[in-house]
Design an enzyme around this catalytic site. Structure first.
Site, PDB file in Angstrom:
ATOM      1  N   SER A  84      42.911  45.291  34.584  1.00 43.80           N
ATOM      2  CA  SER A  84      42.556  45.885  33.147  1.00 43.80           C
ATOM      3  C   SER A  84      42.908  47.168  32.880  1.00 43.80           C
ATOM      4  CB  SER A  84      41.030  45.666  32.935  1.00 43.80           C
ATOM      5  OG  SER A  84      40.548  44.478  32.985  1.00 43.80           O
ATOM      6  N   GLU A 132      41.408  52.911  32.400  1.00 41.31           N
ATOM      7  CA  GLU A 132      40.781  52.439  33.764  1.00 41.31           C
ATOM      8  C   GLU A 132      41.667  52.465  34.969  1.00 41.31           C
ATOM      9  OE1 GLU A 132      39.004  48.330  35.737  1.00 41.31           O
ATOM     10  OE2 GLU A 132      38.523  48.787  33.651  1.00 41.31           O
TER      11      GLU A 132
END
Length: 331
Positions: A254, A326
């Site tokens: 992600s 992230e």
């Protein structure tokens, strides 16, 4: 001004510090992207790691701590400094059993609340892979880590970012974390440890995120279970990752964090923006998942950053959302 050659000469005096010059960072990254590190070192124990960090600090040499390289995007220009790999810090062991482990169980953990007492506490050093940790627990018929099966990266990285998989966080099974921290009085990095405290941990954030603290090991409280059942559950989570396309092409998982205030996952937001499948050079927003950017071959860091910035600007323009990365960008 630091001198890499002189620093390397000092490290050569310690047989427990491996040295690699002009090391390819692409080869050590799941993205398969990045230039070279002027110097990459692999300490074999915590003492050697402390020596490396202390020397680099005193010499004002830039450092980057590298675990499994699965959540990082290295710059095309590489890293002009010292990349410190935790690869050799990989020991995993059972340190407590029975009542002692039960006393160590974090009061907020699913393990503590749902099981009839903990069976054991496992200690894993920072460079141990999450795959190895999960396998070790399964072999010992201990349950509580199955959701992390198939998670790439290391224990240190998972603790650093409070990794979350299938609605379970590392903090739910963490009992104690050890780390190295710069101590002014000692003019050195010193080893410290602390029992788990719920107030220190948040979604995708730990007491180490964005600090100078370097995780060296973590302890996990696990419960008795069935080795076969644990393996089946772990295999199901691995299959779920495969179904999402996590292993289809070089990537870093992600790209953006999910934000509950947005009302839906970031991947869904990027889908709604019509960006899924968009390419920049050799990089592409995965056609199978909006929150994954893949390397289709020959992608550069600049290509990936172009797609990251595109997603952020479009999300801000259309929805007013500020997407937060992230992945860690180095260099």
């Amino acid at each position: 001004m630091y001198n890499i050659a002189q620093i390397a000469q000092r490290f050569k005096q310690n047989a427990k510090i491996g040295l690699f010059f002009d090391e390819s960072l692409a080869a050590r990254s799941s993205f398969k992207i990045g230039g070279k590190a002027s110097l990459l070192v692999e300490p074999q124990d915590e003492e050697a790691l402390a020596e490396v960090l202390t020397t680099a600090k005193k010499e004002s040499a830039p450092t980057f701590i590298l675990g499994g390289g699965t959540n990082v995007l290295f710059a095309d220009s590489g890293f002009d400094g010292i990349v410190v790999s935790t690869k050799k810090l990989s020991d995993i062991s059972i340190i407590e059993r029975g009542a002692q482990a039960q006393e160590a169980a974090p009061q907020n953990s699913a393990t503590f609340q749902a099981q009839n007492g903990a069976a054991a506490t496992i200690r894993a050093k920072a460079g141990a892979s999450m795959a190895a940790l999960v396998s070790f627990a399964q072999e010992k018929a201990l349950t509580g880590l199955e959701e992390f099966a198939g998670l790439p990266g290391t224990v240190g990285g998972a603790a650093y970012m409070n990794a979350r998989c299938f609605d379970k966080e590392i903090s739910q099974v963490a009992a104690k974390i050890s780390w190295l921290e710069w101590e002014v009085a000692a003019s050195a990095y010193v080893q410290k440890s602390q029992a788990f405290s719920p107030s220190d941990w948040q979604y995708k954030k730990s007491p180490f995120t964005g600090t100078g603290r370097i995780v060296t090991s973590a302890e996990f409280v696990l419960s008795k279970g069935s080795a076969d059942e644990s393996a089946k559950k772990g295999a199901a989570y691995i299959q779920a990752r495969k179904d999402k396309g996590h292993y289809k092409a070089p990537c870093a998982g992600s790209v953006f964090k999910n934000n509950r205030a947005f009302g839906r996952p970031t991947g869904k937001i990027i889908d709604e923006l019509g960006l899924k499948g968009t390419s920049s050079g050799g990089a592409q927003i995965a056609p199978f998942h909006g929150n994954i950017i893949i390397n289709n071959g020959g992608a550069t860091a600049a290509d990936v950053l172009a797609l990251i910035n595109l997603c952020k600007s479009r999300a801000k323009e259309r929805f007013g959302f500020d997407l937060e990365e992230e992945i860690v960008v180095c260099g």
